[in-house]
Write an enzyme that holds these catalytic residues in place. Structure first.
Site, PDB file in Angstrom:
ATOM      1  N   LYS A  60     -77.335  16.043  -4.718  1.00 44.76           N
ATOM      2  CA  LYS A  60     -77.166  14.574  -4.726  1.00 44.76           C
ATOM      3  C   LYS A  60     -77.510  13.965  -6.078  1.00 44.76           C
ATOM      4  CE  LYS A  60     -78.768  14.123   0.069  1.00 44.76           C
ATOM      5  NZ  LYS A  60     -79.541  13.271   0.993  1.00 44.76           N
ATOM      6  N   SER A  64     -77.990  -1.747   5.327  1.00 41.92           N
ATOM      7  CA  SER A  64     -77.069  -2.583   6.089  1.00 41.92           C
ATOM      8  C   SER A  64     -76.997  -2.177   7.555  1.00 41.92           C
ATOM      9  CB  SER A  64     -75.689  -2.568   5.438  1.00 41.92           C
ATOM     10  OG  SER A  64     -75.222  -1.264   5.346  1.00 41.92           O
ATOM     11  N   ARG A  78     -75.537   5.965  13.684  1.00 40.25           N
ATOM     12  CA  ARG A  78     -74.153   6.107  13.190  1.00 40.25           C
ATOM     13  C   ARG A  78     -73.645   7.480  13.590  1.00 40.25           C
ATOM     14  NH1 ARG A  78     -74.880   5.203   6.968  1.00 40.25           N
ATOM     15  NH2 ARG A  78     -76.749   6.358   7.544  1.00 40.25           N
ATOM     16  N   LYS A 118     -83.210   9.217  -4.945  1.00 42.54           N
ATOM     17  CA  LYS A 118     -83.348  10.545  -4.327  1.00 42.54           C
ATOM     18  C   LYS A 118     -84.333  11.408  -5.107  1.00 42.54           C
ATOM     19  CE  LYS A 118     -79.535   9.504  -1.800  1.00 42.54           C
ATOM     20  NZ  LYS A 118     -78.787   8.265  -1.918  1.00 42.54           N
ATOM     21  N   GLU A 174     -76.200   5.358  -4.399  1.00 41.15           N
ATOM     22  CA  GLU A 174     -76.237   4.844  -3.027  1.00 41.15           C
ATOM     23  C   GLU A 174     -74.828   4.488  -2.583  1.00 41.15           C
ATOM     24  OE1 GLU A 174     -78.914   4.809  -1.204  1.00 41.15           O
ATOM     25  OE2 GLU A 174     -80.098   5.517  -2.905  1.00 41.15           O
ATOM     26  N   GLY A 175     -74.682   4.372  -1.268  1.00 40.61           N
ATOM     27  CA  GLY A 175     -73.439   3.800  -0.744  1.00 40.61           C
ATOM     28  C   GLY A 175     -72.451   4.821  -0.223  1.00 40.61           C
ATOM     29  N   ARG A 215     -84.496   1.121   5.342  1.00 40.68           N
ATOM     30  CA  ARG A 215     -83.944   1.876   6.472  1.00 40.68           C
ATOM     31  C   ARG A 215     -84.098   3.348   6.157  1.00 40.68           C
ATOM     32  NH1 ARG A 215     -78.167   1.446   6.777  1.00 40.68           N
ATOM     33  NH2 ARG A 215     -78.279   3.610   6.133  1.00 40.68           N
ATOM     34  N   ASN A 229     -83.573   4.178   2.316  1.00 31.82           N
ATOM     35  CA  ASN A 229     -82.880   3.153   1.536  1.00 31.82           C
ATOM     36  C   ASN A 229     -83.808   1.978   1.269  1.00 31.82           C
ATOM     37  OD1 ASN A 229     -79.994   4.157   1.471  1.00 31.82           O
ATOM     38  ND2 ASN A 229     -80.449   4.251   3.660  1.00 31.82           N
ATOM     39  N   GLU A 239     -82.642  10.264   3.910  1.00 36.72           N
ATOM     40  CA  GLU A 239     -83.005   9.458   2.735  1.00 36.72           C
ATOM     41  C   GLU A 239     -83.696   8.201   3.222  1.00 36.72           C
ATOM     42  OE1 GLU A 239     -80.157   7.149   0.659  1.00 36.72           O
ATOM     43  OE2 GLU A 239     -78.933   6.798   2.427  1.00 36.72           O
TER      44      GLU A 239
HETATM   45  P1  ADP Z   1     -76.203   7.657   0.400  1.00 38.66           P
HETATM   46  O1  ADP Z   1     -77.358   6.980  -0.258  1.00 38.66           O
HETATM   47  O2  ADP Z   1     -74.979   7.647  -0.433  1.00 38.66           O
HETATM   48  O3  ADP Z   1     -75.976   7.164   1.804  1.00 38.66           O
HETATM   49  P2  ADP Z   1     -77.207  10.113   1.654  1.00 38.66           P
HETATM   50  O4  ADP Z   1     -78.333  10.894   1.118  1.00 38.66           O
HETATM   51  O5  ADP Z   1     -77.491   9.296   2.863  1.00 38.66           O
HETATM   52  O6  ADP Z   1     -76.614   9.213   0.481  1.00 38.66           O
HETATM   53  O7  ADP Z   1     -76.023  11.105   1.969  1.00 38.66           O
HETATM   54  C1  ADP Z   1     -74.811  10.660   2.555  1.00 38.66           C
HETATM   55  C2  ADP Z   1     -74.518  11.426   3.838  1.00 38.66           C
HETATM   56  O8  ADP Z   1     -74.497  12.830   3.573  1.00 38.66           O
HETATM   57  C3  ADP Z   1     -75.546  11.252   4.939  1.00 38.66           C
HETATM   58  O9  ADP Z   1     -75.277  10.098   5.707  1.00 38.66           O
HETATM   59  C4  ADP Z   1     -75.372  12.520   5.740  1.00 38.66           C
HETATM   60  O10 ADP Z   1     -74.274  12.418   6.624  1.00 38.66           O
HETATM   61  C5  ADP Z   1     -75.026  13.548   4.667  1.00 38.66           C
HETATM   62  N1  ADP Z   1     -76.252  14.256   4.228  1.00 38.66           N
HETATM   63  C6  ADP Z   1     -77.070  13.912   3.220  1.00 38.66           C
HETATM   64  N2  ADP Z   1     -78.099  14.765   3.100  1.00 38.66           N
HETATM   65  C7  ADP Z   1     -77.936  15.697   4.066  1.00 38.66           C
HETATM   66  C8  ADP Z   1     -78.668  16.860   4.470  1.00 38.66           C
HETATM   67  N3  ADP Z   1     -79.772  17.263   3.833  1.00 38.66           N
HETATM   68  N4  ADP Z   1     -78.191  17.563   5.518  1.00 38.66           N
HETATM   69  C9  ADP Z   1     -77.074  17.189   6.175  1.00 38.66           C
HETATM   70  N5  ADP Z   1     -76.335  16.116   5.835  1.00 38.66           N
HETATM   71  C10 ADP Z   1     -76.750  15.366   4.793  1.00 38.66           C
HETATM   72 MG    MG Z   2     -78.628   5.485   0.594  1.00 38.28          MG
HETATM   73 MG    MG Z   3     -77.260   7.342   3.406  1.00 31.19          MG
END
Ligand code: ADP
Ligand code: MG
Ligand code: MG
Length: 544
Positions: free
Chosen positions: A396, A159, A520, A334, A400-401, A133, A154, A152
């Site tokens: 970051k 899910s 979402r 990441k 994950e999660g 995803r 996944n 990102e």
């Molecule tokens: P995870 O693998 O824990 O889901 P993410 O990279 O998806 O990690 O980061 C979690 C959340 O943080 C994302 O769903 C988003 O809402 C926010 N986020 C992550 N990266 C960015 C970014 N570059 N700009 C704005 N919001 C971000």
């Molecule tokens: Mg993720």
């Molecule tokens: Mg995410």
């Protein structure tokens, strides 16, 4: 990319309309398995197993530019091929993960050890299954207008494929039956709310892997089954069950088990082929497993001790097709995403002729700036940006999660704390050693993190968010107005591929399918985006 504008949202609706629509939505959700197990009561070991609440929902679908939705779907086949390629590129994974990351991140190290152990021994199963995803946010670029930028990709436990399919059906049903009370011209035609094929994409992927296993390995006796590795106390269980029932409709059986249930003699390998046999209490003894589908194993909390890691290793060594393999899980780090942003990396991975050039341009246009936090030139630039303009960045770790990132003003103190810990370690390590190798030459804690420029979604969009569990007997009381929301669009893809073959980049693609989306929606104040962790609700795009 096209300059698109979003309409003012949510449309104005009066109390009576909101109550009618939210009750209609709630009943649809409860009737169509858009469900969660209830929250875990304080002091209880897990959620109640005999009742359910509906998942958090957006009352109205959220407006999304049609061309950018199409762009997200068009990118997915490119990402499917790219990540198949990355996960079979040992030199790349060794450089990106096997270098500094594993020296400062114990979780990545444990995964890496499994990856290298199985490579050394020789994998008996050359097929990998990825159910991906790829997540995007709308970005308001001052020069280029609205774009989608990837948050990102996944590669493990992606899910909500099942629940978001049902939520799109729910919004389409509301459009068809209520016309959303005519509160917006965008909402009267269900054709503006795209059908969602996410559940089919996931079921087709698992089914293709199962069939490939049966064809190649001709198991004797009873048909093999697909193993879902799950977390104890999972509340998002119906999202998984709907995939299971989809497989069941195709005559494929599923067994669910936690790492703990598989440890001991729950899972064993048979013979030099290393067929995976699983026996669980109360179920037919010893079933052969065709595909291992991980809905657990992405977080350190899934491995409280050596037993769970031993089980992960055993599953990885087996003949069963893994979704994902450890290599695919590592490819989803990441750190890999950041390295893909480096100049020329995509060209060297994909080759830069003709069609590839177009694909590379499309992929690169979806990237947001990302930096390492090491001593390279790019790393120095990243560190400088983190200090001078932290408000533009998120930092970051390789996790994950949800709930793991460090945002904006928190970045400089977090970096300072990491440097202080490194200095303290360096002082201890340096004392008494002849070389006096101190903190300067050692890998720094921050090298386990990446820095990413914040994506800036446009303002002016709100929605009514419906959460269950308030126990309200008044219709509409749970539809709370969030005046400023952000929606994250996920695109689903499935790819089954064989490593070490003749295809481009040494990968043979056996099955590939893209299709389906997750939207979402969360209040802008909340930086994180997870539904399961309580930050956001499940939504659908209405194309504008
Ligand atoms: P995870 O693998 O824990 O889901 P993410 O990279 O998806 O990690 O980061 C979690 C959340 O943080 C994302 O769903 C988003 O809402 C926010 N986020 C992550 N990266 C960015 C970014 N570059 N700009 C704005 N919001 C971000
Ligand atoms: Mg993720
Ligand atoms: Mg995410």
């Amino acid at each position: 990319m096209a300059t698109a504008r979003l309409p003012q949202w949510p449309p104005k609706a009066n109390e009576a309309q909101l109550a009618y629509l939210s009750q209609t939505a709630t009943d649809y959700a409860l009737s169509h398995s858009i469900l969660y197990r209830p929250p875990v009561p304080a002091g209880s070991a897990g959620p109640a197993l005999d009742s359910a609440i509906h998942a958090p929902l957006a009352l109205f679908p959220s407006p999304f530019p049609r061309s950018l939705y199409a762009a997200s779907q068009a990118l997915q086949p490119l990402y499917n091929a790219l990540y198949a390629r990355i996960s079979t590129d040992d030199a790349l994974l060794t450089r990106v993960i096997g270098g500094s990351v594993i020296q400062v991140d114990d979780f990545q190290k444990a995964l890496w050890d499994i990856y290298t152990a199985v490579r050394k021994e020789g994998a008996v199963q050359k097929l990998h299954l990825g159910l991906f995803r790829s997540d995007y946010l709308l970005h308001e670029d001052p020069e280029q207008g609205l774009q989608i930028k990837q948050v990102e990709l996944n590669t493990i436990s992606s899910s909500f494929g099942a629940l978001c399919t049902r939520v799109a059906d729910m919004h389409r049903y509301l459009a068809q039956t209520t016309g959303f009370c005519n509160v917006s011209p965008h909402l009267t035609n269900a054709a503006n709310i795209p059908r969602n094929e996410a559940l089919d994409t996931l079921v087709d992927g698992l089914s293709a892997a199962h069939t490939a296993y049966v064809v190649s390995h001709k198991p004797e006796g009873t048909a093999p089954v697909v193993l879902f590795v799950v977390q104890d106390g999972e509340r998002n269980v119906f999202d998984q069950r709907l995939i299971e029932y989809g497989l069941s409709e195709r005559g494929i059986k599923v067994q669910r088990a936690t790492f703990d249930q598989l440890s001991g003699n729950g899972a064993v390998l048979e013979g030099p082929e290393r067929r995976l046999l699983v026996s669980l209490p109360g179920q037919t003894p010893s079933q052969e497993i065709s595909v291992v589908y991980f809905r657990a194993g992405y977080s350190p909390a899934d491995y409280p001790g050596a037993a769970q890691w031993a089980t992960r290793l055993l599953l990885e060594r087996s003949l069963a097709i893994k979704c994902p393999t450890v290599a695919l899980q590592l490819a989803g780090a990441k750190k890999v995403q950041q390295v893909l942003c480096e100049p020329n990396l995509l060209e060297s991975l994909l080759g830069s002729s003709g069609d590839n050039n177009t694909a590379i341009q499309q992929l690169r246009a979806s990237f947001m700036d990302m930096y390492p936090l090491d001593s390279s030139e790019l790393g120095k630039k990243g560190l400088a940006l983190a200090q001078t303009t932290p408000e533009d960045f998120v930092m970051k770790p390789q996790r994950e999660g949800g709930g793991n990132n460090i945002y904006r003003a928190d970045i400089p103190p977090a970096l300072a704390a990491m440097d202080a810990r490194d200095a303290a370690k360096g002082a201890t390590a340096g004392a008494g050693t002849e070389t006096g190798a101190g903190a300067d030459s050692a890998v720094k804690e921050r090298e386990g993190y990446i820095l990413m420029r914040l994506i800036r979604p446009p303002a002016g969009t709100g929605n009514h968010l419906i959460r269950a569990g308030l126990g309200s007997a008044t219709p509409g009381e749970s539809a709370i107005l969030a005046p400023d929301v952000i929606s994250e669009l996920g695109a689903f893809g499935a790819v089954l591929f064989r490593e070490g073959q003749s295809g481009p980049g040494g990968v043979d693609i056996v099955h590939e399918k893209s299709g389906g989306h997750l939207l979402r929606t969360k209040a802008r104040e909340s930086d994180e985006g997870g539904v399961a962790v309580g930050y956001s609700v499940i939504d659908s795009p209405v194309l504008v």
